[in-house]
Design a protein around this motif. Sequence first.
Motif, PDB file in Angstrom:
ATOM      1  N   HIS A   1     -37.452  46.499  91.258  1.00 28.01           N
ATOM      2  CA  HIS A   1     -36.531  45.570  90.600  1.00 28.01           C
ATOM      3  C   HIS A   1     -35.182  45.454  91.266  1.00 28.01           C
ATOM      4  O   HIS A   1     -34.248  44.896  90.694  1.00 28.01           O
TER       5      HIS A   1
ATOM      6  N   CYS B   1     -23.951  42.950  79.272  1.00 26.28           N
ATOM      7  CA  CYS B   1     -24.861  43.766  78.463  1.00 26.28           C
ATOM      8  C   CYS B   1     -25.121  45.122  79.092  1.00 26.28           C
ATOM      9  O   CYS B   1     -25.876  45.918  78.525  1.00 26.28           O
ATOM     10  N   ASN B   2     -24.573  45.361  80.280  1.00 30.60           N
ATOM     11  CA  ASN B   2     -24.808  46.624  80.972  1.00 30.60           C
ATOM     12  C   ASN B   2     -26.302  46.881  81.189  1.00 30.60           C
ATOM     13  O   ASN B   2     -26.870  47.836  80.676  1.00 30.60           O
ATOM     14  N   THR B   3     -26.923  45.982  81.952  1.00 33.50           N
ATOM     15  CA  THR B   3     -28.344  46.182  82.248  1.00 33.50           C
ATOM     16  C   THR B   3     -28.661  45.624  83.639  1.00 33.50           C
ATOM     17  O   THR B   3     -27.740  45.222  84.366  1.00 33.50           O
ATOM     18  N   SER B   4     -29.930  45.586  83.997  1.00 29.93           N
ATOM     19  CA  SER B   4     -30.315  45.187  85.347  1.00 29.93           C
ATOM     20  C   SER B   4     -30.035  43.708  85.599  1.00 29.93           C
ATOM     21  O   SER B   4     -30.494  42.838  84.853  1.00 29.93           O
TER      22      SER B   4
ATOM     23  N   GLY C   1     -33.309  41.705  86.616  1.00 34.84           N
ATOM     24  CA  GLY C   1     -34.137  41.400  85.448  1.00 34.84           C
ATOM     25  C   GLY C   1     -33.544  40.272  84.629  1.00 34.84           C
ATOM     26  O   GLY C   1     -34.243  39.344  84.209  1.00 34.84           O
ATOM     27  N   MET C   2     -32.208  40.329  84.444  1.00 33.33           N
ATOM     28  CA  MET C   2     -31.575  39.304  83.617  1.00 33.33           C
ATOM     29  C   MET C   2     -31.644  37.936  84.281  1.00 33.33           C
ATOM     30  O   MET C   2     -31.784  36.920  83.604  1.00 33.33           O
TER      31      MET C   2
ATOM     32  N   ILE D   1     -37.834  44.786  82.544  1.00 34.36           N
ATOM     33  CA  ILE D   1     -36.884  45.542  83.365  1.00 34.36           C
ATOM     34  C   ILE D   1     -35.505  45.533  82.723  1.00 34.36           C
ATOM     35  O   ILE D   1     -34.811  46.549  82.674  1.00 34.36           O
ATOM     36  N   THR D   2     -35.124  44.352  82.188  1.00 32.78           N
ATOM     37  CA  THR D   2     -33.816  44.247  81.554  1.00 32.78           C
ATOM     38  C   THR D   2     -33.708  45.225  80.392  1.00 32.78           C
ATOM     39  O   THR D   2     -32.705  45.940  80.255  1.00 32.78           O
TER      40      THR D   2
ATOM     41  N   SER E   1     -33.768  48.900  81.678  1.00 28.44           N
ATOM     42  CA  SER E   1     -32.490  49.251  82.299  1.00 28.44           C
ATOM     43  C   SER E   1     -31.399  49.409  81.250  1.00 28.44           C
ATOM     44  O   SER E   1     -30.561  50.309  81.351  1.00 28.44           O
ATOM     45  N   GLY E   2     -31.414  48.530  80.254  1.00 28.04           N
ATOM     46  CA  GLY E   2     -30.429  48.626  79.186  1.00 28.04           C
ATOM     47  C   GLY E   2     -30.542  49.959  78.470  1.00 28.04           C
ATOM     48  O   GLY E   2     -29.543  50.625  78.194  1.00 28.04           O
TER      49      GLY E   2
ATOM     50  N   ALA F   1     -29.288  52.691  80.808  1.00 30.85           N
ATOM     51  CA  ALA F   1     -27.847  52.661  81.015  1.00 30.85           C
ATOM     52  C   ALA F   1     -27.097  53.200  79.799  1.00 30.85           C
ATOM     53  O   ALA F   1     -26.012  53.743  79.933  1.00 30.85           O
ATOM     54  N   ARG F   2     -27.701  53.023  78.621  1.00 28.18           N
ATOM     55  CA  ARG F   2     -27.026  53.510  77.423  1.00 28.18           C
ATOM     56  C   ARG F   2     -27.333  54.973  77.160  1.00 28.18           C
ATOM     57  O   ARG F   2     -26.866  55.541  76.172  1.00 28.18           O
TER      58      ARG F   2
ATOM     59  N   GLU G   1     -39.554  54.553  82.760  1.00 27.73           N
ATOM     60  CA  GLU G   1     -39.812  54.073  84.124  1.00 27.73           C
ATOM     61  C   GLU G   1     -41.190  54.521  84.611  1.00 27.73           C
ATOM     62  O   GLU G   1     -41.735  53.943  85.548  1.00 27.73           O
TER      63      GLU G   1
END
Lengths: 428, 325
Positions: free
Chosen positions: A130, A260-263, A266-267, B121-122, B125-126, B129-130, B139
Amino acid sequence: MNLSFFTDGGGMHAWAIATAAMVAAGCGLVGTLLVVRRMSLLGDAISHAMLPGIVIAVLAGGRPGGLLVLLGAVAAALLTVWLTQVLRTEGGLAEDAGAGVAFTTLFALGVVMVTAVASRIDLDPACVLHGVLELVPFDTVPVLGFEVPRAFLTAAVVFVGLSLAVIITWKMQVFTAFDAEAARAAGVPVAAVTTGLLVATALATVAGFEAVGAILVVAMLVVPAATAELLTRRLHRITILAILLGVAAAGIGYLVAWWCNTSAAGMIAVVLGCEYLLAVFFAPDDGLVSRVFTRGWFHWRVACEDRLAACWRREEMAAQGNPLVVANRPNLGERLADRWLAITGRLNHGPRGWTLTRRGREQADMVVRSHRLWETWLGRHADLPLDHLHPPAEWIEHHLGADVRRRIEAEVGTRASDPHGRSIPPEP
Amino acid sequence: MTGIAGTTPVVGGILPLTISHNTLVVACGVAAVGFAAGVVGCFGVLRRRALVGDAAAHATLVGVALAFLATGRRELSVLLAGGFISAMAALGVLVLLRRFSRTRDDAATAIVLSVAFGLGITIVSGITARGIPGGAGLEQFLLGHTAALTAADAWLLGTISAVAVLLLLLALKEATLIAFDPSFAAATGWPVTAIDYLLVTLVAVMVVVGLPAAGAVLVTALVVIPPVAARQWTDRVPTMLLLSGLFGVMSALFGVAVSAVVPRLATGPLVVLASAFIFLCSFVAAPDRGWWARHRRRSQTEFERPNPPGGDQSKPPEDVESFST
């Protein structure tokens, strides 16, 4: 959010967005040709299968984004396609099964290689899947005194090169895309054009590999092109629109992901998906909403015109001295249509039910005129019994314009009456 | 599944290995998954739907991550249930897109696949990350990691696989019919669409169950490569099912064994490489259909061309029933 977001840290976010946008532009350009040629899944296969090529190139001393890696990826992509072909011609495998075997195997090979030698090269197994768009700005090379991220430079060079190639071969690409047989007959080197497209796909994909990863680059290849295809029809417009949609999604996706603090990769794929869904629903011609609305509007117009014509015929019979005594009770749709016609000033509610206003009569004249002209024309040209003339006329009366009516009238004669012996209202 | 209790020390090869009860149960469970995936995948391949499973597989990640978010637990059954729901949702979207949009089928598949994967993935990852506890393990569903499985997990996988195979066997006659002659099946009144949906659902089930073994990215290989390899050996459906299941078991066991020895390697790629090796052997060496047999036949027919056609024993059988093109 103010502008400092983009300039902080040496323009870190700006560079990341620019890289994603450049990758998306290259992918959108190539993806359009893939999608119209029904080769979307080949893009999927190539983006997976180029991994072992990249790993071998990196092991051989290539730097990610460097020439050696590009060559490795192209070689792996061509190997996949060649394998699929061999499996089909030599093994009798269907194309999807062959591709399914070839690309999963090569991808698995690549993942094992990455894991086995991960300590020796700077390729991360997660990055393979990713991407790490967020880290792109930290790996820079000096260009004309500026520190430019290497991934951006690769993507930009690839995009410019691909644009030139596509522009130069545009006519051949279009011809091959829409009719490969005719193109071959006309002397277009179809095989070369197709191979070129595959190489272009591999290049666009490998340019995006580091930034957005092997799988999400498929989204950049296919989704903007499919979205643009719903919005417009001409191929050059689809291409430009696909590039713009990809670039927009890259920017929006990166910002939303940061928020949003994510990839980010992906977004970006998710934003592309949203663009596509919006197009599925709201595209001007092909969108679901527009199709439902168009159909509904048409049915409504037919209902209104039918009511006007019914009123017109009732008044005609009353004028001839034999008023219609039995009238069907109007159903809900017909009553709604009556109400609407009254509001728009085409019907009046009098003591003996609905009557036509002057405006209503003008419109009804034309509906009845279309109907009776068609019956007359059909009675002359098709050997149909008298009672079979009404249904087709009842359908086509809503579609004939003034031009067609005049031409029919010119053929059947101005003074003609319809096969039932009733007069045809004149054109105003 | 196994009667061995406790630990059995096995000394062999270079490394002395200790195969625990747990490892053995996990190996059996994954082997069952390999078998069922091979069997169920046959009809996907025969129906020319080899890549539909890929779309479902990439979509599982969303459900796995959401199930984890919703329950806060990393229990395999919960995660797989989530994965199954999202895989079915993706297939539903695919059907709707094909029905209601102007997008071509292949593009629709690629769109569903890549966007669903991006969404997965989003979310993952979210979660990472948290720093939500336990989220980092998600994963593992990307590439598969059987070392993390417990015996209970393996029993779950084995049971679902067995049920999937049973369901397929119950519908075997109908599935065979629509795989070879869907128009005849429709004309004689079989509910072709319903059977099709059942087959696709079974493929989705196996894709989800295969997640721990092969991961979302590669699990489609479990339902494609063994059937394609088995197809090389035979023209008969029961034989193909059995062979395909066998190939699935062999590759699954290879993957589990190697990743147990070298924990750094994810299981999924190993399973895929093993089945690809089996496919390569089948492709080259299978009688009648294999590359070698064809090659020999071709050179033989060249030599024997003067012979009358009826006397040529090396001629391939007239398989009108053959379903390859």
